[in-house]
Design a protein around this motif. Sequence first.
Motif, short mmCIF file in Angstrom:
data_model
loop_
_atom_site.label_atom_id
_atom_site.label_comp_id
_atom_site.label_asym_id
_atom_site.label_seq_id
_atom_site.Cartn_x
_atom_site.Cartn_y
_atom_site.Cartn_z
N PHE A 299 102.54 17.44 -8.62
CA PHE A 299 102.49 18.55 -9.57
C PHE A 299 102.92 18.13 -10.97
O PHE A 299 102.25 18.43 -11.96
N TYR A 303 101.06 18.52 -14.54
CA TYR A 303 101.75 19.36 -15.53
C TYR A 303 101.92 18.59 -16.84
O TYR A 303 101.66 19.11 -17.94
N THR A 329 95.99 21.57 -7.98
CA THR A 329 97.13 20.90 -7.35
C THR A 329 98.22 21.90 -6.98
O THR A 329 98.81 21.81 -5.89
N LEU A 330 98.47 22.85 -7.87
CA LEU A 330 99.52 23.84 -7.61
C LEU A 330 99.23 24.63 -6.34
O LEU A 330 100.08 24.73 -5.45
N GLU A 333 99.15 22.33 -3.06
CA GLU A 333 100.46 21.89 -2.62
C GLU A 333 101.29 23.07 -2.11
O GLU A 333 102.06 22.93 -1.16
N LEU A 388 108.65 26.94 -10.08
CA LEU A 388 107.39 26.64 -10.74
C LEU A 388 107.24 27.44 -12.04
O LEU A 388 106.81 26.91 -13.07
#
Length: 497
Positions: A299, A303, A329-330, A333, A388
Amino acid sequence: MAGVGFELKKLFTARTAAGHIKAYSYSAIITAGPFALMTSMVLAVQSLFAYYGIEGEASQVFVASVVYAFVFSQILSAGFIMVLTRYLADSLSLGRFENVTASLFGMGAIITVLGAVAAGIFFWDKPLPLLTKWLGYLFFAELLLAWTESVYLSAVKRYSRLLISYLAGVLVSVFLVWIFLTQTSLQPEQSGLLAMDIGMGLINLLFLLHITSYFGLHKGGQNFAFLPYFERHWRLFLTATCYMLGLFLPNIIIWQGDWGVLVGGTYLYSPIYDVVTFYAFLSILPLMTMFVVTVETNFYERYAHYFAYITQKGNFREIDDARKDLLHTLWFELRHITEFQLVFTLVALAVGNYLLSWSGITYNQVNMYNVLLFGAFFTGLLQLVYILLVYFDYQKSVLSLSAVFFLSNLLLGLWGLYYGGSYSYGFTFFLAAALSFIWAFVKLNHFAQRINYLVFCSQPVFYRSTSGILTRFTLWLYGDKYVNLETARSDNHENKP
């Protein structure tokens, strides 16, 4: 965690089964190691109590003193630590190390004074012996300092030394409690608390040595340069405080009910509920381990790419491609972690039912454990979303998550106490955690759908400096020597080619 990501990436780069096992083991040690060692210290002291036949009120006073120190030190320090984390992030990103160690002393002074006031009010009219009160307060104060130091330790890469520090403190505590119980005339609970105080003091001292060896001790460091951050980021302070209050409110509320036990005329707690809750929350350690691996290896890389294109003047296609990659990806995952943790929760459900029944806990209490397991599951997922959104500095939504978590636990907990009875214990926490996670998921989805707007357009066009009492006090204290890190960071970005 600075340093963790580098080590994990190095292990995953090997692309072998052994490398992956080492990476997950490393993450597990960093995530759960300190907790496991602290828990072992308390359990070892209790085992020595049992070995020497120390039971009844002496053992209960020791356990209650530790529980109160652990719970209320986290509640008191949570907001301060969150704001301090933001200050340290800005300091490290700009390479301004001269005030880092100084801020530790400043924050330590503030939080210790507040802890002394809180402990003084609590112990003022309590019938415990004065020495027991002082020893209980000292452990509380040392935990406050330990939580504060942990912010700085996250930037130190020598994690093996940190774990050795924990291990040294644990071993010293266990050895000393044996000495005190057999060679002194101290009361058993005082022997246990004094040994814990010395062990925790050693841990704090070793932590301080690691911090100063890494950041240095700069002359003229500004101890309170972080104070204006409490005015600029008050939402972060309230967010962390509300979350921690929501986490422990179910226990505090149940202490007031039929299951509450008053120990030494001082501590009100619920041994049955607290122990079952502790076992339930052990089940989410795999989730936290997995999250560290995910954030530091997958992540954060996406990011960083997304914001690098924004701050370094990437074109629209580059930014949008980075956005899609980041969001993919967020969600991938997050789903992966949820499935991974669900397996461990189901295993804990099966194993826990057997072990708890075998240990003599009643059928209703085993059922409460089953419900608390899923309450812990949703709480762990809530914490993931919470972290997050903090990454994206989406402070209003993060505050709403904590507020919902706190209020739902407060209202449902009070309903269970006065109307639901003991059969609702655990279930009210499960409902509060589930509702809070649903709200968190809605807010995260809302952010993901509007990420470009929220990153580009929702931020203020011009920086607005604060002018409250803390800012004025800081300017009076340091004058022209004070550096506003947030404006310095903006200037730094503007000057980059």
